[in-house]
Design a protein around this motif. Structure first.
Motif, mmCIF file in Angstrom:
data_model
loop_
_atom_site.group_PDB
_atom_site.id
_atom_site.type_symbol
_atom_site.label_atom_id
_atom_site.label_comp_id
_atom_site.label_asym_id
_atom_site.label_seq_id
_atom_site.Cartn_x
_atom_site.Cartn_y
_atom_site.Cartn_z
ATOM 1 N N CYS A 1 0.869 -1.181 0.000
ATOM 2 C CA CYS A 1 0.000 0.000 0.000
ATOM 3 C C CYS A 1 0.902 1.226 0.000
ATOM 4 O O CYS A 1 1.657 1.450 0.948
ATOM 5 C CB CYS A 1 -0.925 0.009 1.219
ATOM 6 S SG CYS A 1 -2.118 1.369 1.202
ATOM 7 N N CYS B 1 -2.268 -2.946 -3.487
ATOM 8 C CA CYS B 1 -2.122 -4.231 -4.160
ATOM 9 C C CYS B 1 -2.352 -5.304 -3.100
ATOM 10 O O CYS B 1 -1.766 -5.248 -2.017
ATOM 11 C CB CYS B 1 -0.731 -4.383 -4.778
ATOM 12 S SG CYS B 1 -0.427 -6.023 -5.497
ATOM 13 N N THR C 1 -4.048 -9.648 -2.328
ATOM 14 C CA THR C 1 -4.335 -10.986 -2.837
ATOM 15 C C THR C 1 -5.713 -11.409 -2.354
ATOM 16 O O THR C 1 -6.048 -11.225 -1.179
ATOM 17 C CB THR C 1 -3.280 -11.999 -2.344
ATOM 18 O OG1 THR C 1 -1.978 -11.577 -2.751
ATOM 19 C CG2 THR C 1 -3.552 -13.384 -2.907
ATOM 20 N N ARG D 1 -3.523 -11.865 -7.386
ATOM 21 C CA ARG D 1 -3.080 -10.511 -7.059
ATOM 22 C C ARG D 1 -3.988 -9.509 -7.749
ATOM 23 O O ARG D 1 -4.305 -9.650 -8.934
ATOM 24 C CB ARG D 1 -1.637 -10.270 -7.497
ATOM 25 C CG ARG D 1 -0.598 -10.936 -6.638
ATOM 26 C CD ARG D 1 0.794 -10.386 -6.927
ATOM 27 N NE ARG D 1 1.066 -10.319 -8.354
ATOM 28 C CZ ARG D 1 1.761 -9.349 -8.949
ATOM 29 N NH1 ARG D 1 2.245 -8.340 -8.241
ATOM 30 N NH2 ARG D 1 1.988 -9.370 -10.251
ATOM 31 N N SER E 1 -5.350 -5.137 -7.944
ATOM 32 C CA SER E 1 -5.322 -3.719 -7.580
ATOM 33 C C SER E 1 -6.759 -3.316 -7.255
ATOM 34 O O SER E 1 -7.704 -3.886 -7.812
ATOM 35 C CB SER E 1 -4.775 -2.886 -8.732
ATOM 36 O OG SER E 1 -4.686 -1.522 -8.377
ATOM 37 N N VAL F 1 -3.870 -8.421 -11.480
ATOM 38 C CA VAL F 1 -2.570 -7.841 -11.840
ATOM 39 C C VAL F 1 -1.767 -8.881 -12.618
ATOM 40 O O VAL F 1 -1.663 -10.039 -12.199
ATOM 41 C CB VAL F 1 -1.802 -7.415 -10.569
ATOM 42 C CG1 VAL F 1 -0.404 -6.930 -10.920
ATOM 43 C CG2 VAL F 1 -2.572 -6.336 -9.819
ATOM 44 N N ASP G 1 4.350 -5.772 -7.087
ATOM 45 C CA ASP G 1 3.355 -5.320 -6.102
ATOM 46 C C ASP G 1 3.372 -3.800 -5.968
ATOM 47 O O ASP G 1 2.315 -3.159 -5.874
ATOM 48 C CB ASP G 1 3.645 -5.947 -4.728
ATOM 49 C CG ASP G 1 3.430 -7.449 -4.711
ATOM 50 O OD1 ASP G 1 2.774 -7.982 -5.636
ATOM 51 O OD2 ASP G 1 3.924 -8.102 -3.768
ATOM 52 N N ALA H 1 1.760 -2.243 -8.952
ATOM 53 C CA ALA H 1 0.309 -2.473 -8.914
ATOM 54 C C ALA H 1 -0.383 -1.533 -7.941
ATOM 55 O O ALA H 1 -1.526 -1.123 -8.153
ATOM 56 C CB ALA H 1 0.010 -3.921 -8.546
ATOM 57 N N ALA H 2 0.318 -1.159 -6.865
ATOM 58 C CA ALA H 2 -0.264 -0.228 -5.894
ATOM 59 C C ALA H 2 -0.424 1.164 -6.487
ATOM 60 O O ALA H 2 -1.197 1.979 -5.966
ATOM 61 C CB ALA H 2 0.603 -0.164 -4.636
#
Length: 205
Positions: A34, A62, A64, A81, A83, A137, A143, A146-147
């Motif tokens: 985050c 991001c 799961t 995963r 977003s 994602v 990660d 993706a955040a």
């Protein structure tokens, strides 16, 4: 779970926080990353009229999935995963019926009016999934990248407002992550445009 709980200006405490999750209404996500938005920084320093404490901040997420879920349009498997779109619309007002969810008359937001991503787990309403706000994602995206999908989407929205106009030059005020992303997108959308970035951080400039 461990969470960074915001109690007021300059007061965030790491606590054992009990998360409430109703499987009939919410989806439980396990946090992977985050990022810290400037909104989070301003709220930490000064508070916010939207925030009722105590609350967990953080909305650039991001995570799961923890279980399979089948929505109205598509399904998603556990351990995927994703977003997360941080807007929680009512789906009943005029704006929502027009699919302009960010203008919802009864808007709630992850990390602002409901608990956010500075924690080990996040419980989000399934309505976010139903409007396409839980986004898988790809494997080649980290990660951390993706955040940043949420602020990147804000930048793309801004670029879409101007990309069809013809102009020779543009000025971006601010050399933070949003300003840098705007620069890259603007150069891609208008490769012949001269772009100037104004900022205060020498290394970024």
């Amino acid at each position: 779970m461990n969470a960074a709980v915001f109690y007021g200006p300059n007061d965030i405490r790491i606590e054992d926080f009990k998360i409430k999750n109703s499987s009939s209404e919410n989806i439980l996500l396990k946090l992977r990353c985050c990022s810290v938005c400037s909104y989070d920084v301003r709220t930490f320093r000064n508070g916010s009229f939207k925030v009722k404490t105590p609350i967990i901040l953080g909305h650039e997420i991001c995570a799961t999935t923890t279980e399979d879920f089948q929505g109205q349009e598509y399904g998603i498997k556990a351990n995927t995963r994703v977003s997360v779109y941080p807007v929680i619309p009512c789906l009943n007002c005029w704006y929502c019926l027009d699919k302009r969810y960010n203008l919802c008359s009864n808007l709630r937001e992850i990390g602002s009016t409901v608990n956010g991503g500075f924690a080990e787990y996040l419980s989000v309403p399934k309505k976010i999934f139903d409007i396409g706000g839980i986004v898988p994602v790809q494997d080649n995206v980290s990660d951390e990248e993706a955040a940043l999908v949420e602020p990147l989407a804000c930048c793309i929205n801004g670029i879409n407002q101007v990309k069809n106009f013809k102009f020779e030059s543009a000025i971006i005020l601010g050399d933070g992550p949003i300003g840098i992303m705007q620069l890259l997108l603007l150069k891609k959308a208008n490769s012949h445009t001269h772009v100037t970035v104004c900022g205060k951080v020498k290394d970024r400039l």
